[in-house]
Every structure is written in structure tokens, then in C-alpha cells.
Enzyme design. Structure first.
Site, PDB file in Angstrom:
ATOM      1  CG  ASP A  29      59.064 153.784 -72.286  1.00  0.00           C
ATOM      2  OD1 ASP A  29      58.976 154.983 -72.610  1.00  0.00           O
ATOM      3  OD2 ASP A  29      58.082 153.025 -72.221  1.00  0.00           O
ATOM      4  CG  ASP A  41      52.000 136.981 -57.829  1.00  0.00           C
ATOM      5  OD1 ASP A  41      52.088 138.162 -57.454  1.00  0.00           O
ATOM      6  OD2 ASP A  41      50.941 136.489 -58.276  1.00  0.00           O
ATOM      7  CB  THR A  74      50.755 156.062 -74.010  1.00  0.00           C
ATOM      8  OG1 THR A  74      50.946 156.235 -72.605  1.00  0.00           O
ATOM      9  CG2 THR A  74      49.367 156.555 -74.411  1.00  0.00           C
ATOM     10  CE1 TYR A 118      54.750 164.695 -67.678  1.00  0.00           C
ATOM     11  CE2 TYR A 118      55.696 162.505 -67.903  1.00  0.00           C
ATOM     12  CZ  TYR A 118      54.765 163.450 -68.281  1.00  0.00           C
ATOM     13  OH  TYR A 118      53.831 163.147 -69.237  1.00  0.00           O
ATOM     14  CE  LYS A 134      54.250 152.919 -72.775  1.00  0.00           C
ATOM     15  NZ  LYS A 134      55.326 153.414 -71.886  1.00  0.00           N
ATOM     16  CG  LEU A 156      60.196 155.673 -63.648  1.00  0.00           C
ATOM     17  CD1 LEU A 156      59.712 154.460 -64.433  1.00  0.00           C
ATOM     18  CD2 LEU A 156      61.570 156.092 -64.117  1.00  0.00           C
ATOM     19  CB  SER A 186      53.989 162.874 -77.017  1.00  0.00           C
ATOM     20  OG  SER A 186      54.400 161.971 -76.015  1.00  0.00           O
ATOM     21  N   GLY A 198      60.942 162.359 -63.715  1.00  0.00           N
ATOM     22  CA  GLY A 198      61.010 161.621 -64.969  1.00  0.00           C
ATOM     23  C   GLY A 198      60.852 162.444 -66.229  1.00  0.00           C
ATOM     24  CB  ALA A 223      56.923 144.248 -60.489  1.00  0.00           C
TER      25      ALA A 223
END
Length: 287
Positions: free
Chosen positions: A107, A159, A67, A229, A71, A227, A22, A250, A132
Site C-alpha cells: 500500500d 489517543d 484486505t 476511488y 491486514k 485514498l 483486484s 486513490g 489514523a
């Protein structure tokens, strides 16, 4: 760039942060756009997140990225939260206000911009989403919000997939997200799908790991988007290509989520020509 009394500070809070790319995004943009801004990583120990956010406000820090693993936890530290970030349940960008920080999730829109740049569409598509967790949750929201016809959400535990599906479906008012156990992937109807790999499986140094190794699965994929990279080409991507599909990593998602954060902090629009220059810098840093 000369650092002086007018220089504003932005940064990244997380644990760990030592690997982050970043600073390359934001410091390159600041230099090229002639803005007095520096971006640095801040390693925040577990249990000290609230202190860090409060301290950043006291230090007049203009904005922060967030990050893993903070989050979701950071939401309790905010003065305000954007509706999209609230729905997703995750924040990755903090924008300073007089009363405290406002939280956003860049994102999702970052992924959308990345896909658009590669000619990948979501509206009307049949999509398979692997995972998920936090990142995949944002992808599920994106797919539903942008008009995907159906999303098969595959997760190791059913679940978790059911929880994400119920929340997203309720929000958009239609049954778009279909939760499934990862082990049941063969039950996905025959057809050609956009497949999005939203887990950390295959992340360097575990380059040969993959969520699904079954060749029959990849026969159903016309386009794969991972996603991850790093590595530049994951095993998931190689399997998609081996079965005739297109595959992307990503890095552009990382690029555009950062650019959107930069735009929020500075109230500007970053030209696409500058985005491409930053992208090449990121590619060089990885290689």
C-alpha cells in the site's frame, strides 16, 4: 487464456470481497504479459483466517492479497514478514515460500508511485493527514520515510493519533508526525499543505460525507489526495478544487499496490505502458 495444469492461482482474502476490482488488475496483467495465472476473490468468514492461509499453502496458491478486516490479524499466520510491513503493523500481500507465506505491505509504495505519477512530492513538504486507521497509518510511515518536513495527523480521537505518531517518530528518529484532534484543525499554522484523506468518509454510497467541511481548512490545501476511488470525485476533492487546489483520488494507489504485488509473485517488473492500460480498464469499470 487457457487454464491448464500449469496455471497458477493468486487471489484476495477478506470480508467482504465481492466489490473488489483486484481481479481486473491481475487478470489483465496476466493476459497481456502472457503468464499462466488467474486471480480470484476468496470470502473468508470471521474466525477462519488461519485456516484459509494454511489451506492456501496446502493448495499451492502462489500469492494472496489481504484486505479488511484481516491486514493486521494475518501477521500471526505468516512464516516471515518484511521489515516495512512489520513496522507498519499491516500486511496486504502474501508471497509463497517453502515454509509458508511471507507478508509485505505494498500500500505504501503503491501510494508513493501514484503520487509520483501525478507530480506530487513528499520530501520537504508540510502535510495534513486525515485519519489514523490502517490506511492512514501506512501513509504516516510513507511521509516520514520519504522526508516530509512535518505531518499534522488529525484523528477524531487523539489517543489513536498519538500512538501512530509515537511509533513512526521513534522509528525515523525525529519528530515528524504531530498528532492532533480532528476538531482542532483550525490550530494548524497558516500555509499551503498537501492534504491526504485517509479515512473511509465519503466512500460510495455516502458521496456527500466529508471529514472536514470548513472552507477555511481548504484554503490551506494546495493539493488534496483522497485514498477513496469510488466515487471518482469525492466531496473532499470537490472542496479542494473549489478553493484553487489540485485533487486526486486513490485509483492509482489501488493500481500500483496491485502491480507491486504482481511483481513480487512473478519476480518481474511490469512496464509502465502496461500499468497505464490496466489503469484505463479500472477507470472504465468504475464509470
Amino acid at each position: 487464456m487457457e487454464i491448464n495444469g500449469k496455471t497458477r492461482t493468486c487471489g484476495l482474502i477478506g470480508n467482504p470481497v465481492e466489490h473488489t476490482l483486484s481481479p481486473l488488475i491481475h487478470n489483465t496483467l496476466a493476459k497481456r504479459l502472457g503468464q499462466e495465472l488467474v486471480y480470484v476473490p476468496f470470502h473468508v468468514e470471521q474466525g477462519r483466517l488461519a485456516e484459509a492461509v494454511k489451506g492456501a499453502q496446502a493448495l499451492n496458491i502462489l500469492g494472496l492479497n489481504v484486505t479488511v478486516p484481516y491486514k493486521s490479524e494475518v501477521i500471526a499466520c505468516l512464516a516471515q514478514i518484511d521489515d516495512l510491513a512489520k513496522n507498519i503493523g499491516a500486511v496486504n500481500t502474501l508471497v509463497r515460500t517453502a515454509d509458508g507465506y511471507k507478508g509485505y505491505n505494498t500500500d505504501m509504495e503503491g501510494l508513493y508511485r501514484a503520487m509520483q505519477s501525478e507530480g506530487i512530492r513528499i520530501a520537504g513538504e508540510q502535510i495534513i493527514l486525515l485519519g489514523a486507521g490502517g490506511a492512514a497509518r501506512a501513509v504516516a510511515w510513507l511521509c516520514a520515510a520519504k522526508g516530509a518536513e512535518k505531518v499534522y495527523l488529525l484523528n477524531r480521537t487523539l489517543d489513536r493519533a498519538q500512538t501512530v505518531a509515537a511509533e513512526v517518530n521513534a522509528s525515523v528518529g525525529r519528530e515528524t508526525i504531530m498528532p492532533m484532534k480532528l476538531a482542532d484543525h483550525a490550530a494548524i499554522p497558516e500555509g499551503k499543505y498537501l492534504a491526504i484523506q485517509g479515512t473511509s468518509v465519503g466512500l460510495s454510497p455516502n458521496n456527500e460525507d466529508v471529514v472536514i467541511a470548513d472552507d477555511a481548512f481548504y484554503e490551506k490545501v494546495h493539493t488534496g489526495f483522497d485514498l477513496i476511488y469510488n466515487p471518482w470525485e469525492t466531496k473532499f476533492m470537490r472542496l479542494v478544487k473549489a478553493h484553487g487546489g489540485r485533487a486526486y483520488n486513490g485509483l492509482k494507489m489501488l493500481l500500483y499496490q496491485g502491480i507491486i504485488a504482481y511483481e513480487l509473485w512473478n519476480e518481474i517488473a511490469v512496464p509502465e505502458s502496461e500499468a497505464q492500460i490496466v489503469y484505463e480498464s479500472l477507470r472504465n469499470a468504475i464509470s
